[in-house]
Motif scaffolding. Sequence first.
Motif, PDB file in Angstrom:
ATOM      1  N   ALA A  92     -15.410   4.254  11.906  1.00  0.00           N
ATOM      2  CA  ALA A  92     -15.355   3.259  10.830  1.00  0.00           C
ATOM      3  C   ALA A  92     -14.250   3.612   9.831  1.00  0.00           C
ATOM      4  N   PHE A  93     -14.096   4.890   9.553  1.00  0.00           N
ATOM      5  CA  PHE A  93     -13.043   5.349   8.644  1.00  0.00           C
ATOM      6  C   PHE A  93     -11.665   4.946   9.158  1.00  0.00           C
ATOM      7  N   GLN A  94     -11.406   5.232  10.426  1.00  0.00           N
ATOM      8  CA  GLN A  94     -10.102   4.891  10.996  1.00  0.00           C
ATOM      9  C   GLN A  94      -9.917   3.379  11.099  1.00  0.00           C
ATOM     10  N   ARG A  95     -10.990   2.664  11.379  1.00  0.00           N
ATOM     11  CA  ARG A  95     -10.890   1.209  11.461  1.00  0.00           C
ATOM     12  C   ARG A  95     -10.539   0.605  10.096  1.00  0.00           C
ATOM     13  N   MET A  96     -11.171   1.111   9.035  1.00  0.00           N
ATOM     14  CA  MET A  96     -10.875   0.604   7.696  1.00  0.00           C
ATOM     15  C   MET A  96      -9.435   0.901   7.300  1.00  0.00           C
ATOM     16  N   GLU A  99      -7.265  -1.587   9.038  1.00  0.00           N
ATOM     17  CA  GLU A  99      -7.384  -2.907   8.402  1.00  0.00           C
ATOM     18  C   GLU A  99      -6.533  -2.991   7.142  1.00  0.00           C
ATOM     19  N   GLU A 100      -6.323  -1.859   6.486  1.00  0.00           N
ATOM     20  CA  GLU A 100      -5.501  -1.832   5.273  1.00  0.00           C
ATOM     21  C   GLU A 100      -4.038  -1.510   5.584  1.00  0.00           C
ATOM     22  N   GLY A 101      -3.705  -1.405   6.879  1.00  0.00           N
ATOM     23  CA  GLY A 101      -2.333  -1.123   7.272  1.00  0.00           C
ATOM     24  C   GLY A 101      -1.930   0.325   7.107  1.00  0.00           C
ATOM     25  N   LEU A 102      -2.911   1.237   7.073  1.00  0.00           N
ATOM     26  CA  LEU A 102      -2.640   2.666   6.902  1.00  0.00           C
ATOM     27  C   LEU A 102      -2.751   3.375   8.251  1.00  0.00           C
ATOM     28  N   GLY A 114      -1.689   2.491  -4.694  1.00  0.00           N
ATOM     29  CA  GLY A 114      -2.711   1.578  -4.197  1.00  0.00           C
ATOM     30  C   GLY A 114      -3.263   2.018  -2.855  1.00  0.00           C
ATOM     31  N   GLN A 115      -2.390   2.472  -1.973  1.00  0.00           N
ATOM     32  CA  GLN A 115      -2.825   2.932  -0.656  1.00  0.00           C
ATOM     33  C   GLN A 115      -3.707   4.181  -0.775  1.00  0.00           C
ATOM     34  N   ALA A 116      -3.367   5.061  -1.720  1.00  0.00           N
ATOM     35  CA  ALA A 116      -4.160   6.274  -1.906  1.00  0.00           C
ATOM     36  C   ALA A 116      -5.581   5.940  -2.350  1.00  0.00           C
ATOM     37  N   VAL A 117      -5.727   4.937  -3.215  1.00  0.00           N
ATOM     38  CA  VAL A 117      -7.065   4.513  -3.640  1.00  0.00           C
ATOM     39  C   VAL A 117      -7.822   3.920  -2.459  1.00  0.00           C
ATOM     40  N   LEU A 118      -7.159   3.103  -1.664  1.00  0.00           N
ATOM     41  CA  LEU A 118      -7.808   2.505  -0.490  1.00  0.00           C
ATOM     42  C   LEU A 118      -8.197   3.579   0.519  1.00  0.00           C
ATOM     43  N   PHE A 119      -7.384   4.619   0.657  1.00  0.00           N
ATOM     44  CA  PHE A 119      -7.708   5.741   1.540  1.00  0.00           C
ATOM     45  C   PHE A 119      -8.995   6.419   1.058  1.00  0.00           C
ATOM     46  N   SER A 120      -9.056   6.713  -0.245  1.00  0.00           N
ATOM     47  CA  SER A 120     -10.248   7.354  -0.800  1.00  0.00           C
ATOM     48  C   SER A 120     -11.471   6.453  -0.672  1.00  0.00           C
ATOM     49  N   LEU A 121     -11.262   5.151  -0.842  1.00  0.00           N
ATOM     50  CA  LEU A 121     -12.374   4.207  -0.714  1.00  0.00           C
ATOM     51  C   LEU A 121     -12.889   4.176   0.720  1.00  0.00           C
TER      52      LEU A 121
END
Length: 261
Positions: A92-96, A99-102, A114-121
């Motif tokens: 699920a972590f890798q899928r999210m 989905e965010e393009g990371l 912004g990407q760092a926050v999405l990574f932590s989320l």
Amino acid sequence: MDVSVTVPRGSVTALVGTNGAGKTTTLRALTGALLPAFGTIEVLGRPVGGAEEGCPPGVELVPDEPLFPEEWTARDVIALRSALGDRFDADAFQRMLCEEGLRPRTMIGELSAGQAVLFSLANALAATPELLLLDEPFARLDPLARTQLIDRLRDLLAEDDSVAVLLSTHDLLGMDRFLDRLAILDAGCTVLEGSVEDLLEDHVLADIGHEALVSTQEAPHLPPGTSMRRPSLTELVERTLVGCHGRPAADVEARDEEDRS
């Protein structure tokens, strides 16, 4: 500190106040990173231990700074959480992240704010938390990234209404459609708390030589012809804090700017 706040499941509750009001301290106490000088703290019905015990089960924190070393990638995070025996869904972590393009192999230090926050989320959500704590999640985000994060959190609650979200913030711009509840802190105490809808419904801004926040119960006792209007969410917070300090709004805002500099 004397903080009282209700964080229902399936809702977003914000801790707001000036710098030093106790927002981050409250979140850190809920994770066990800080223990109270007296009394106890219970989260999800269980007492919170010390920092050596880590976050209580079911609690995940997205801090205001990157949680992991800059040279780490998603694979390093997965390896760590596996070694710790955390309840963590690596798929699920890798899928999210996808989905965010990371990309999973991208180092954290190469991510934008912004990407760092999405990574932590994504890291927090992959642990299926019951209580998600966000410490100033929008502080370093541009308007687009901010909107994307708000939408992502709303999607989360739409998918799983068993999650309770508690965030600290000093910036309420555009938050009217996002927040369900609000707790205003000042000097380590809760000075106003409740649902956003009720708080806005229960107050008006009245022109009594200057605009003052007045409860709707007190409004009928104002002089006839007093101009009144409904406050915005930001005005509700600003005027509440003005009332706490007995100073003009400009003075409170100027102090906030000094604290942030």
